[in-house]
Motif scaffolding. Structure first.
Motif, short mmCIF file in Angstrom:
data_model
loop_
_atom_site.label_atom_id
_atom_site.label_comp_id
_atom_site.label_asym_id
_atom_site.label_seq_id
_atom_site.Cartn_x
_atom_site.Cartn_y
_atom_site.Cartn_z
N ALA A 28 -4.44 73.72 6.88
CA ALA A 28 -5.78 74.32 6.99
C ALA A 28 -6.81 73.34 7.56
O ALA A 28 -7.59 73.72 8.44
N PRO A 29 -6.87 72.07 7.10
CA PRO A 29 -7.84 71.15 7.71
C PRO A 29 -7.60 70.92 9.20
O PRO A 29 -8.56 70.78 9.97
N ARG A 38 -6.27 73.12 11.31
CA ARG A 38 -6.74 74.31 12.02
C ARG A 38 -8.26 74.29 12.13
O ARG A 38 -8.83 74.67 13.16
N THR A 39 -8.93 73.84 11.08
CA THR A 39 -10.39 73.72 11.11
C THR A 39 -10.81 72.75 12.22
O THR A 39 -11.76 73.02 12.98
N LEU A 40 -10.11 71.64 12.32
CA LEU A 40 -10.45 70.65 13.35
C LEU A 40 -10.22 71.21 14.75
O LEU A 40 -11.01 70.96 15.67
N ALA A 91 -10.47 74.31 15.62
CA ALA A 91 -11.56 75.26 15.89
C ALA A 91 -12.85 74.53 16.25
O ALA A 91 -13.60 74.95 17.13
N ARG A 92 -13.10 73.41 15.59
CA ARG A 92 -14.33 72.67 15.83
C ARG A 92 -14.28 71.88 17.14
O ARG A 92 -15.27 71.82 17.88
N ALA A 146 -13.28 67.61 7.37
CA ALA A 146 -12.53 68.87 7.50
C ALA A 146 -11.54 69.08 6.36
O ALA A 146 -10.97 70.17 6.24
N SER A 201 -4.19 77.29 18.69
CA SER A 201 -5.22 77.68 19.65
C SER A 201 -4.64 78.31 20.92
O SER A 201 -5.39 78.69 21.81
#
Length: 379
Positions: free
Chosen positions: A25-26, A28-30, A32-33, A51, A87
């Motif tokens: 999850a962290p 994937r957050t990175l 996205a950012r 993240a 992504s």
């Protein structure tokens, strides 16, 4: 449908994220950012920590293991081997919308098969002769309706379902709990190779990852999420197939169970599922009714990916509509007003069964095509 093959820089960056391990999850957050894996690696450690990356992940991102990278790069050098990241537009849509999607998946074979409407067929590793027959018969019937057969390449019911698809031949894919270069059980190495040639073999684990007990329940969550529904054929009261069924329910998928004799210990898990709310099934039509809504969602995702028309068909059918995609036009030209089977459509179009299954599903939902007993006609 597939995007251009990623560059070596893209692959190296994504591999660095994958090989960092830890919670996805962290990462994937990175993604996205930051926009892409290379940008994630260029960020500073404070961005990673913010993240949610663990200290171990941060260290691994800064100091990747060169030996594991080299093994993964060597495996990906084959044109039939793919790495599909979070992504990437080719990331399977049902998997993306599941509770715990992986950061990326390794695919041996045709990644587009993972976009096909599929049913997971699972069950005991030591089934009865009747259980094997049921796996074969259900898989064959579902394939005849344009569905793909998914399973976990385990002994018993899994293998019987895959072999039924290979025999037709029809589309099938396996989700495995080892690296994509290893087979488990080892005597399924040739079966795994056949599935990859005719469909796809998917793993979230990098090449070289040996089998470990915890990886197989994790594998089951991917199998459950990728399929429209899961049908359980013979399972003991404590069974990996029941784990797959539970994970399928958590992902919002349909659960089906085939009943058996009250004297068969391998039927007790199925009876428990039915008691807990799974749909009792005795033939493929029971399954088709249960997954119709989810199939529509998948078809919409496929339409968006292929940029095909999404408007409904006109009330007065046009005998030869101009379709913007040449493959769709070729398929339309190959169809008639007499029922046409998949083998003849393959012969007329030169397209694969996997591609035709997706296209026919889209055209059926648009109202251009109707199907009955695995044969297709214009509407």
């Amino acid at each position: 449908m597939t995007s251009p093959r990623p560059t070596p820089v893209d692959i190296d960056a994504l591999l660095a994220l994958l090989l960092a391990g830890g919670p996805s999850a962290p990462l994937r957050t990175l993604l996205a950012r930051c926009g892409d894996a290379a940008a994630v690696l260029s960020a500073d450690a404070s961005t990673w920590r913010e993240a949610g990356c663990t200290p171990e992940q941060c260290h691994a991102l800064r100091h990747p293991d060169p030996a594991r990278h080299d093994r993964a790069r060597a495996w990906l050098a084959s044109p039939d081997h793919h790495l599909i990241g979070w992504s990437c537009p080719d990331y399977p849509p049902l998997l993306r919308d599941s509770p715990h999607p992986p950061l990326a998946v390794f695919v041996d074979g045709d990644p587009s098969v993972l976009w096909q409407p599929a049913i997971a067929v699972v069950g005991s590793r030591i089934p009865s002769a009747g259980g094997r027959d049921n796996a074969r018969d259900f898989a064959t019937a579902l394939l005849g309706h344009g569905l793909t057969i998914a399973s976990g390449l385990a002994a018993g019911i899994d293998a019987a379902a895959h072999r039924a698809a290979l025999a037709l031949p029809g589309p099938t894919y396996a989700v495995i709990g080892t690296g994509p270069d290893l087979a488990y059980p080892r005597h399924h190495r040739e079966l795994q190779a056949q599935v990859a040639r005719q469909g796809a073999v998917l793993s979230e684990y990098p090449p070289g990852t040996a089998p470990r007990s915890g990886q197989f329940p994790a594998r089951n969550r991917l199998l459950a999420a990728l399929a429209l529904g899961t049908v359980v054929i013979e399972a003991a009261e404590r069974s990996g197939a029941l784990i797959t069924a539970r994970l399928a329910a958590e992902a919002g998928r349909e659960i089906f169970a085939v009943p058996g004799s009250i004297h068969n210990p391998m039927a007790r898990g199925c009876h428990r599922l039915i008691r807990d709310g799974a749909t009792l099934v005795t033939h493929a039509d029971d399954i088709l009714e249960g997954v119709a809504n989810m199939a529509g969602e998948l078809a919409q995702a496929l339409q968006n990916r292929l940029s095909t028309p999404t408007s409904a068909a006109p009330e007065t059918p046009r005998p030869a509509p101009a379709l913007p995609d040449p493959d769709y036009q070729r398929l339309w030209n190959a169809l008639g007003f007499d029922p046409t089977g998949m083998d003849l459509l393959i012969e007329r179009t030169g397209l694969t069964a996997a591609s035709l299954s997706s296209m026919l599903l889209v055209m059926e939902l648009e109202g251009r095509v109707s199907s009955e007993h695995g044969r297709y006609t214009r509407t």
